[in-house]
Design a protein around this motif. Structure first.
Motif, PDB file in Angstrom:
ATOM      1  N   ASN A   1       0.875  -1.173   0.000  1.00 31.82           N
ATOM      2  CA  ASN A   1       0.000   0.000   0.000  1.00 31.82           C
ATOM      3  C   ASN A   1       0.914   1.226   0.000  1.00 31.82           C
ATOM      4  N   LEU A   2       1.138   1.806  -1.172  1.00 34.79           N
ATOM      5  CA  LEU A   2       2.221   2.788  -1.339  1.00 34.79           C
ATOM      6  C   LEU A   2       2.060   4.007  -0.449  1.00 34.79           C
ATOM      7  N   GLU A   3       0.842   4.495  -0.347  1.00 25.22           N
ATOM      8  CA  GLU A   3       0.648   5.720   0.438  1.00 25.22           C
ATOM      9  C   GLU A   3       0.921   5.454   1.926  1.00 25.22           C
ATOM     10  N   ALA A   4       0.304   4.388   2.431  1.00 26.51           N
ATOM     11  CA  ALA A   4       0.505   4.049   3.841  1.00 26.51           C
ATOM     12  C   ALA A   4       1.979   3.728   4.099  1.00 26.51           C
ATOM     13  N   HIS A   5       2.616   3.065   3.132  1.00 27.53           N
ATOM     14  CA  HIS A   5       4.019   2.689   3.279  1.00 27.53           C
ATOM     15  C   HIS A   5       4.912   3.921   3.381  1.00 27.53           C
ATOM     16  N   GLN A   6       4.616   4.915   2.546  1.00 26.33           N
ATOM     17  CA  GLN A   6       5.382   6.165   2.588  1.00 26.33           C
ATOM     18  C   GLN A   6       5.240   6.791   3.976  1.00 26.33           C
ATOM     19  N   GLY A   7       4.024   6.753   4.502  1.00 19.96           N
ATOM     20  CA  GLY A   7       3.784   7.298   5.836  1.00 19.96           C
ATOM     21  C   GLY A   7       4.569   6.549   6.898  1.00 19.96           C
ATOM     22  N   LEU A   8       4.591   5.225   6.797  1.00 18.54           N
ATOM     23  CA  LEU A   8       5.328   4.404   7.757  1.00 18.54           C
ATOM     24  C   LEU A   8       6.823   4.752   7.733  1.00 18.54           C
ATOM     25  N   LEU A   9       7.374   4.844   6.525  1.00 21.84           N
ATOM     26  CA  LEU A   9       8.809   5.140   6.412  1.00 21.84           C
ATOM     27  C   LEU A   9       9.138   6.503   7.005  1.00 21.84           C
ATOM     28  N   ALA A  10       8.220   7.464   6.810  1.00 23.96           N
ATOM     29  CA  ALA A  10       8.460   8.804   7.363  1.00 23.96           C
ATOM     30  C   ALA A  10       8.484   8.749   8.890  1.00 23.96           C
ATOM     31  N   VAL A  11       7.540   7.989   9.460  1.00 18.52           N
ATOM     32  CA  VAL A  11       7.489   7.858  10.923  1.00 18.52           C
ATOM     33  C   VAL A  11       8.756   7.174  11.432  1.00 18.52           C
ATOM     34  N   LEU A  12       9.163   6.105  10.741  1.00 21.84           N
ATOM     35  CA  LEU A  12      10.354   5.365  11.160  1.00 21.84           C
ATOM     36  C   LEU A  12      11.590   6.244  11.092  1.00 21.84           C
ATOM     37  N   SER A  13      11.676   7.020  10.026  1.00 24.38           N
ATOM     38  CA  SER A  13      12.842   7.872   9.835  1.00 24.38           C
ATOM     39  C   SER A  13      12.915   8.910  10.950  1.00 24.38           C
ATOM     40  N   ASP A  14      11.769   9.484  11.301  1.00 24.44           N
ATOM     41  CA  ASP A  14      11.745  10.455  12.407  1.00 24.44           C
ATOM     42  C   ASP A  14      12.141   9.788  13.725  1.00 24.44           C
ATOM     43  N   ALA A  15      11.588   8.602  13.963  1.00 25.16           N
ATOM     44  CA  ALA A  15      11.884   7.897  15.208  1.00 25.16           C
ATOM     45  C   ALA A  15      13.378   7.595  15.279  1.00 25.16           C
ATOM     46  N   TYR A  16      13.945   7.160  14.165  1.00 26.41           N
ATOM     47  CA  TYR A  16      15.365   6.802  14.139  1.00 26.41           C
ATOM     48  C   TYR A  16      16.237   8.015  14.419  1.00 26.41           C
ATOM     49  N   GLN A  17      15.839   9.107  13.782  1.00 23.66           N
ATOM     50  CA  GLN A  17      16.543  10.373  14.000  1.00 23.66           C
ATOM     51  C   GLN A  17      16.515  10.706  15.503  1.00 23.66           C
ATOM     52  N   GLY A  18      15.348  10.671  16.074  1.00 23.62           N
ATOM     53  CA  GLY A  18      15.181  11.086  17.474  1.00 23.62           C
ATOM     54  C   GLY A  18      15.836  10.142  18.462  1.00 23.62           C
ATOM     55  N   ILE A  19      15.765   8.852  18.201  1.00 17.65           N
ATOM     56  CA  ILE A  19      16.256   7.874  19.178  1.00 17.65           C
ATOM     57  C   ILE A  19      17.718   7.519  18.930  1.00 17.65           C
ATOM     58  N   TYR A  20      18.070   7.291  17.676  1.00 19.70           N
ATOM     59  CA  TYR A  20      19.427   6.800  17.376  1.00 19.70           C
ATOM     60  C   TYR A  20      20.432   7.903  17.064  1.00 19.70           C
TER      61      TYR A  20
END
Lengths: 429, 429
Positions: free
Chosen positions: B15-34
């Protein structure tokens, strides 16, 4: 129950005050749910008496048996072969697990998100309210679900009486062999504890007793196939619950007397509810005494329960052990018989879906109510496949997830009433 | 990640749209945590890159492998022997299960009271967000808990790719034999699917690869024994998570480079946190990527995580397979190695209690945080025994039950801070 038992309960270490309160609650519940039913078979009188003496006369009998050197064995599961226990002159009893008792104590050991049955058996023990667990010399657990499997570790810490049989996760050849060995090991354990060998003649006698009990329960099940139903689902459930702790020979005699009466009712067209009353099959988690919640909601809402595809129900008595010529043959048959039970602990468990539809057909059920205790993952997940399978067979399906509390009774009643309306109209939900 | 992957994701049915959203959330989380961590080893750069390409380059590699006729095998559990998969020239990958994704869809099939990890893998598939499950030719499940055991039945209905290995409930001789046969059957299954026999030379090569990975992970674990710790618990957890889906040879090379850097840090007394920072061991349920919640709370609260007695952690790499001369011998060793893992699915599981105390001692942990996913009955129940055992060894113990949501982060932070204070004072909780 009589005051005379107080000394006995005290000697078993029960919490006398709390126990008195529990008995009062049970007596009220029994009055309201059971004794208020109309047109009950006369032979239910025996079972009413058994319930009224569940913590009294039956415990006297257990203590007498112990004083005669007999082993009292507590069990939780239909996979434990009662024949072996009787063959060493033991007494097999189910343990208290059907009420919210000692919950706060149980939650000190078990997660809050544990099913009511498991919290129940822990709670009954911890609150000092189960004379059965106190009378038991040995408690046999089994690995049927995560909750029980892990709870037994703690239950053994508390009681020092637990022996766990390993049930496999699949009905493969290896799984069957493992299970057969587990039954052999149980035989060895029982011999080690009692000093009595499993002799062929004693095992044959034990098997006759247990198969006769199963046959009587089959008669009861068959009687329920008639319309009008000659006995309520509530009464039939009670008898199934009592089958786990009453003396098996006396129980079988009394149940056969009841079945004679039911046969007579069927001949005369007498029922507990009018012909045409919507007929429901219940399938799912076990209902330990005094868990009468769902049956009572259904039958107070104008339906009748005609069968239980459950361990407290059909799974317990459907298959007989039958004849054998050696102890070894008997053990093989016990393993085959019990692993033929389609518990949701197995993967896959398609046999259960077939059982549900077979029972629906045989008992002329017009709808299936899938019953799972909250947090009982195996049955909760199988509800998915059961729904597909029941609806494919053209019957409506209702999924109930609940516990022992009375908080959701109003909501369940509304759902059951709506479901009975669907059943009356003869369409899938 | 690059736009260039959209076509690939589309071809996998995501599901491309939802997937794009997931990656954005993951990228933010990674930035903030790692990426906000200070003083990270330079060699973490590779692992940062791997995470950034977790749904990109690694999927390109998997699809390339498939186009070359290689089998892509998805797994969920350390009991599945990776050596066998590599021996038929297959690729072994863990499947997405570490985030709250597709929960509403998953709850159509599974009870709401199911652990986040199981709802996660169902939800990732149902929401079309896991390129791994779409790339997999075969998914290997196992009977480690009621939730997974029964979920796989439904997961197979949905994916048509699931093969379930039966793990026994006890480490008895029969259980070990059953498990050995299950590994033999997996070998046969892999041969049937790929047409490739399990040849001794290929199996030896596969074993060298997997044992080398385990050795590198052991080096990482050993480095964490030092004070100051040369690497954060967060980074070590990430590497353990990546070990389940990266190319094993490349991963091992990069991890050994990192370990060289950690050894140099140890020699120079360089750490990611000051010497004397309170050191905690985590023990319990697996943490699938991107489940970094507990580590991040602990390390943001002034503690450091020095080890994970968990499947994403020590249980995965502690024991090597070692040498063998025949395929049969190797299979026996695989069975023995994996059944030596002390998962809470076994009863009893006292070995785990010993493992926790052994790891505490080896890693100079000053307190144990028991981590269980909500509804993960096996670990939730074992917390009872773990607490007694850890406190008897003189260390404080904190019991955490949580899920993937962020709602309880404030409360957990308060509890972790209070626990760290107890640890600093060096007294049992």
């Amino acid at each position: 129950m009589s005051e005379d038992y107080r000394e006995m309960w005290g000697s078993l270490g029960l919490n006398l005050e709390a126990h008195q309160g529990l008995l009062a609650v049970l007596s009220d519940a029994y009055q309201g749910i059971y004794l208020s039913q109309e047109n009950r078979p006369a032979a239910m009188q025996y079972f009413d008496f058994v319930v009224s003496e569940v913590h009294g006369l039956r415990i006297v009998e257990l203590l007498k048996a112990k004083s005669e050197g007999k082993l009292v064995v507590g069990t939780f599961c239909v996979y434990v072969p009662e024949e072996l226990i009787l063959a060493v002159d033991g007494v097999s009893i189910g343990l208290c697990a059907g009420a919210d008792v000692g919950t706060e104590e149980a939650e000190k050991f078990m997660p809050r998100n544990t099913c009511a049955l498991i919290k129940g058996f822990m709670g009954f023990k911890l609150a000092g309210l189960c004379p059965y667990v106190e009378s038991a010399d040995l408690i046999i657990g089994e690995t049927t679900c995560d909750g029980k499997k892990k709870a037994y570790e703690i239950f053994d810490e508390i009681t020092k009486k637990v022996y766990v049989m390993e049930l496999p996760n699949k009905k493969s050849d290896d799984g069957r062999l493992l299970w057969r060995h587990e039954i052999e090991r149980l035989a060895e354990k029982l011999t080690a504890v009692t000093g009595k060998e499993i002799a062929l003649d004693r095992l044959k006698e034990a098997s006759r007793v247990v198969d006769a009990k199963r046959r009587a329960l089959q008669r009861l099940s068959d009687a329920r196939a008639h319309d009008p139903a000659p006995i309520s689902g509530l009464d039939a459930l009670l008898i199934n619950q009592i089958s786990f702790y009453d003396d098996p020979i006396r129980f079988t005699g009394k149940l056969n007397e009841l079945c004679d009466e039911l046969d007579e009712r069927v001949r005369r067209g007498v029922g507990v509810a009018p012909k045409g009353t919507p007929r429901l099959l219940i399938s799912g988690s076990p209902m330990a005494i005094p868990n009468w919640k769902l049956h009572s909601i259904i039958e107070q809402s104008g339906g009748i329960v005609v069968g239980e595809e459950a361990c407290v129900g059909e799974r317990n008595f459907r298959d007989l052990l039958g004849d054998f010529s050696t102890v070894d043959e008997a053990i093989g048959k016990m393993a085959d018989r019990s692993i033929g039970i389609n518990c949701a602990c197995f993967t896959p468990n398609d046999g259960r879906l077939a059982d549900i539809n077979d029972m629906s057909q045989r008992l002329h059920s017009q709808g299936v109510v899938h019953y799972a205790l909250q947090f009982c993952t195996p049955y909760l997940v199988e509800a998915h496949g059961a729904k597909n399978s029941v609806e494919a067979a053209g019957l409506p399906f209702l999924r109930i997830e609940t516990d022992y509390s009375m908080e959701d009774v109003g909501q369940l009643k509304t759902r059951v009433e709506a479901f009975l309306e669907i059943v009356r109209q003869g369409r899938p939900s």
